[in-house]
Design an enzyme around this catalytic site. Structure first.
Site, PDB file in Angstrom:
ATOM      1  N   ASN A  35       6.186   4.110   3.360  1.00 25.58           N
ATOM      2  CA  ASN A  35       5.123   4.933   3.445  1.00 25.58           C
ATOM      3  C   ASN A  35       5.205   5.548   4.031  1.00 25.58           C
ATOM      4  O   ASN A  35       5.005   5.418   5.415  1.00 25.58           O
ATOM      5  CB  ASN A  35       4.508   3.397   3.350  1.00 25.58           C
ATOM      6  CG  ASN A  35       2.958   4.137   3.322  1.00 25.58           C
ATOM      7  OD1 ASN A  35       2.962   5.987   3.065  1.00 25.58           O
ATOM      8  ND2 ASN A  35       1.728   3.533   2.973  1.00 25.58           N
ATOM      9  N   ARG A  82       5.921   5.367  -1.822  1.00 22.75           N
ATOM     10  CA  ARG A  82       5.097   4.493  -1.763  1.00 22.75           C
ATOM     11  C   ARG A  82       4.364   5.930  -2.357  1.00 22.75           C
ATOM     12  O   ARG A  82       4.931   6.575  -1.406  1.00 22.75           O
ATOM     13  CB  ARG A  82       4.232   4.523  -1.524  1.00 22.75           C
ATOM     14  CG  ARG A  82       2.084   4.693  -2.027  1.00 22.75           C
ATOM     15  CD  ARG A  82       1.491   4.686  -0.559  1.00 22.75           C
ATOM     16  NE  ARG A  82       0.161   4.968  -0.547  1.00 22.75           N
ATOM     17  CZ  ARG A  82      -0.703   5.632   0.197  1.00 22.75           C
ATOM     18  NH1 ARG A  82      -0.154   5.797   1.687  1.00 22.75           N
ATOM     19  NH2 ARG A  82      -1.575   5.101  -0.224  1.00 22.75           N
ATOM     20  N   HIS A 128      -5.191   4.261  -4.613  1.00 23.67           N
ATOM     21  CA  HIS A 128      -5.055   2.917  -4.980  1.00 23.67           C
ATOM     22  C   HIS A 128      -4.558   1.856  -5.724  1.00 23.67           C
ATOM     23  O   HIS A 128      -5.003   1.020  -6.267  1.00 23.67           O
ATOM     24  CB  HIS A 128      -6.594   2.078  -4.906  1.00 23.67           C
ATOM     25  CG  HIS A 128      -7.276   2.386  -3.373  1.00 23.67           C
ATOM     26  ND1 HIS A 128      -8.306   2.578  -3.112  1.00 23.67           N
ATOM     27  CD2 HIS A 128      -6.952   2.706  -1.875  1.00 23.67           C
ATOM     28  CE1 HIS A 128      -8.462   3.034  -2.170  1.00 23.67           C
ATOM     29  NE2 HIS A 128      -7.884   3.338  -0.999  1.00 23.67           N
ATOM     30  N   ARG A 175     -15.140   9.571   4.649  1.00 20.67           N
ATOM     31  CA  ARG A 175     -15.239   9.813   3.731  1.00 20.67           C
ATOM     32  C   ARG A 175     -16.716   9.798   3.209  1.00 20.67           C
ATOM     33  O   ARG A 175     -17.102   8.744   2.721  1.00 20.67           O
ATOM     34  CB  ARG A 175     -14.361   9.995   2.325  1.00 20.67           C
ATOM     35  CG  ARG A 175     -12.742  10.500   3.263  1.00 20.67           C
ATOM     36  CD  ARG A 175     -11.438   9.646   1.793  1.00 20.67           C
ATOM     37  NE  ARG A 175     -10.768   9.935   2.672  1.00 20.67           N
ATOM     38  CZ  ARG A 175      -9.610   8.494   1.969  1.00 20.67           C
ATOM     39  NH1 ARG A 175     -10.401   7.785   1.208  1.00 20.67           N
ATOM     40  NH2 ARG A 175      -7.837   8.847   1.912  1.00 20.67           N
ATOM     41  N   ARG A 179     -17.623  -4.220  10.723  1.00 19.74           N
ATOM     42  CA  ARG A 179     -17.896  -5.756  11.269  1.00 19.74           C
ATOM     43  C   ARG A 179     -18.854  -4.708  12.485  1.00 19.74           C
ATOM     44  O   ARG A 179     -20.332  -5.838  12.725  1.00 19.74           O
ATOM     45  CB  ARG A 179     -16.755  -5.824  12.507  1.00 19.74           C
ATOM     46  CG  ARG A 179     -15.745  -6.855  11.093  1.00 19.74           C
ATOM     47  CD  ARG A 179     -14.693  -7.226  11.192  1.00 19.74           C
ATOM     48  NE  ARG A 179     -13.801  -6.056  11.747  1.00 19.74           N
ATOM     49  CZ  ARG A 179     -12.808  -5.970  12.686  1.00 19.74           C
ATOM     50  NH1 ARG A 179     -12.018  -7.651  12.582  1.00 19.74           N
ATOM     51  NH2 ARG A 179     -11.687  -4.942  12.818  1.00 19.74           N
ATOM     52  N   GLY A 203     -13.976  -5.972   1.322  1.00 18.69           N
ATOM     53  CA  GLY A 203     -13.682  -6.961   0.720  1.00 18.69           C
ATOM     54  C   GLY A 203     -13.261  -8.047  -0.023  1.00 18.69           C
ATOM     55  O   GLY A 203     -14.375  -9.165  -0.045  1.00 18.69           O
ATOM     56  N   GLU A 244      -0.048  -4.376  -1.814  1.00 20.92           N
ATOM     57  CA  GLU A 244       0.441  -3.192  -1.986  1.00 20.92           C
ATOM     58  C   GLU A 244       1.887  -3.052  -1.968  1.00 20.92           C
ATOM     59  O   GLU A 244       2.483  -2.382  -2.462  1.00 20.92           O
ATOM     60  CB  GLU A 244      -0.204  -2.504  -1.585  1.00 20.92           C
ATOM     61  CG  GLU A 244      -1.566  -1.571  -1.427  1.00 20.92           C
ATOM     62  CD  GLU A 244      -2.696  -0.574  -0.537  1.00 20.92           C
ATOM     63  OE1 GLU A 244      -2.191   0.220  -1.773  1.00 20.92           O
ATOM     64  OE2 GLU A 244      -3.004  -0.681   0.327  1.00 20.92           O
TER      65      GLU A 244
END
Length: 407
Positions: A11, A94, A182, A243, A286, A335, A387
């Site tokens: 990547n 990627r 994603h 963003r 957090r 998540g 990924e």
């Protein structure tokens, strides 16, 4: 490691190379992973992890002048000697944007590289470095090279989901439409969800949440992605770390008129100074949760805006599935780890068939598991994404189906 089964995943960023080496035996395993940072600066560094011996190597103060030097140092760390081409079976890259031309993982050739270059205006910060990484890898590794695209998973979107209500010529001439991102994460999550639900992929109806610094959602109907939150770039959709996500496009004109900002400056603000950071000055979830608990109104507001946007899309996606939802799937940093965020997203949705088990929904990274209550009609899954493994698997699939390209 059997040399013929080694797949290197790369990547490549403008000043970095993230890498992972997989042994693709009967069950794929990651042997090494690491990150080269600060390429082109006198303060480059490499973090290299041997996952077999659980040893980390941290090299600092290096002078990695370019990506070729960086990859050569990676080769040294992988202990592949002077002939890496005899040890690496394939390299998977990627690539963020495939445009409309590249809708599935592809063996890299001149045509594929040209198509990646043509899509560069849609991802100017990502595609050019990817091409640079591909060119360097082709020099160092004499084996099949495969491009795996973030946008490919969403190539099944129907026209009514990917078209913007702009003059049609902008789509025809510039390719302006929803692409989604994603995709490598979503492909992996769909496969794992299918296993956990004990249903074939082509029968699965799920809503996917990739919630990290970059955040998006996607809806899968009968194994096919039919909508997603990100658009022509990763800026659209959910509120993210920096963003803004969805915003009235006229804001660009207002900031130009009222603040004298150039369009490029506004877009930069929307990408790098907005989102959670813009609302409260922090981008780590957090920290935001703790500050909200301590009484910070702006942190509490950022949290509510973040969750509100997600629930807005959740409602829309449940409608798209006609209420026939097998599962909600949560993944990526927030998540996977934040039970509080999952709880806020699913709060008060019992009448929609969604209810969490409080004990199962605790904070912390966990193996893939179900967290819904016994009375919940819709399952809620937490699945750690991978990924790099997804890229390695797709690379093997492509190479094995094009056996004539083996060198």
């Amino acid at each position: 490691m059997a040399a013929s089964r080694a797949v290197l995943v790369l990547n490549t960023g403008s000043s970095s190379i993230k890498y992972a080496l997989y042994n693709m035996g009967k069950s794929a395993s990651c042997v090494y992973q690491g990150l080269v940072e600060g390429i082109g600066t006198p303060k480059s560094s490499i973090t290299h992890k041997n996952l077999q011996t659980v040893q980390d190597v941290r090299l600092q103060g290096l002078d990695v002048g370019d990506h070729k030097v960086g990859l050569k140092k990676v080769v040294e760390l992988l202990r592949l000697g002077d002939g890496p081409s005899t040890n690496i079976y394939a390299v998977g890259h990627r690539v963020v944007h495939g445009g409309e031309a590249l809708t599935k993982p592809s063996i890299i050739n001149s045509e594929v590289k040209s198509a990646i270059d043509r899509a560069s205006p849609l991802a100017p910060l990502h595609n050019p470095p990817s091409l640079q990484g591909i060119n360097v890898a082709e020099e160092l590794f004499h084996c099949p090279q495969v491009a795996v695209f973030d946008t490919a998973f969403h190539s099944t979107l129907p026209p009514h989901a990917y078209m913007y209500a702009l003059p049609y010529k902008f789509y025809e001439e510039l390719g302006i439409r929803r692409y989604g991102f994603h995709g490598t994460s979503y492909r992996y999550l769909l496969g794992r969800a299918s296993e956990m639900l004990k249903k074939p992929k082509e029968e699965v109806n799920i809503i996917l949440f990739h919630l990290g610094a970059g955040a998006s959602m996607a809806v899968v109907k009968q194994g096919i992605c039919v909508d997603t939150t990100m658009g022509v770039t990763p800026l659209e959709g959910l509120v993210m770390a920096t963003r803004c996500g969805d915003v009235d496009a006229a804001v660009v004109d207002i900031l130009g008129a009222q603040r004298g900002m150039e369009m490029g400056d506004v877009v930069n603000v929307m990408n790098k100074q907005s989102g959670l950071f813009g609302l409260c000055g922090d981008k780590d979830m957090r920290t935001i949760i703790q500050a909200a608990k301590n009484g910070s109104e702006r942190h509490a507001l950022a949290l509510k805006v973040f969750v509100h946007r997600i629930r807005k899309y959740l409602g829309a996606y449940m409608v798209q599935l006609g209420g026939d939802v097998d599962a909600l799937v949560f993944s990526a940093g927030i998540g996977e780890a934040s039970g509080q965020i999952r709880g806020l997203i699913c709060e008060g949705l019992q009448s929609f068939g969604i209810e969490l088990d409080e004990q199962e929904n605790k904070d912390g990274h966990v193996p893939a598991k179900e967290i819904q209550s016994r009375s919940s009609k819709i399952k809620v899954l937490v699945i750690p994404t991978d990924e790099e493994l997804s890229i390695a698997q797709q690379t093997m699939e492509v190479v094995e189906s094009h056996s004539h390209v083996r060198l």
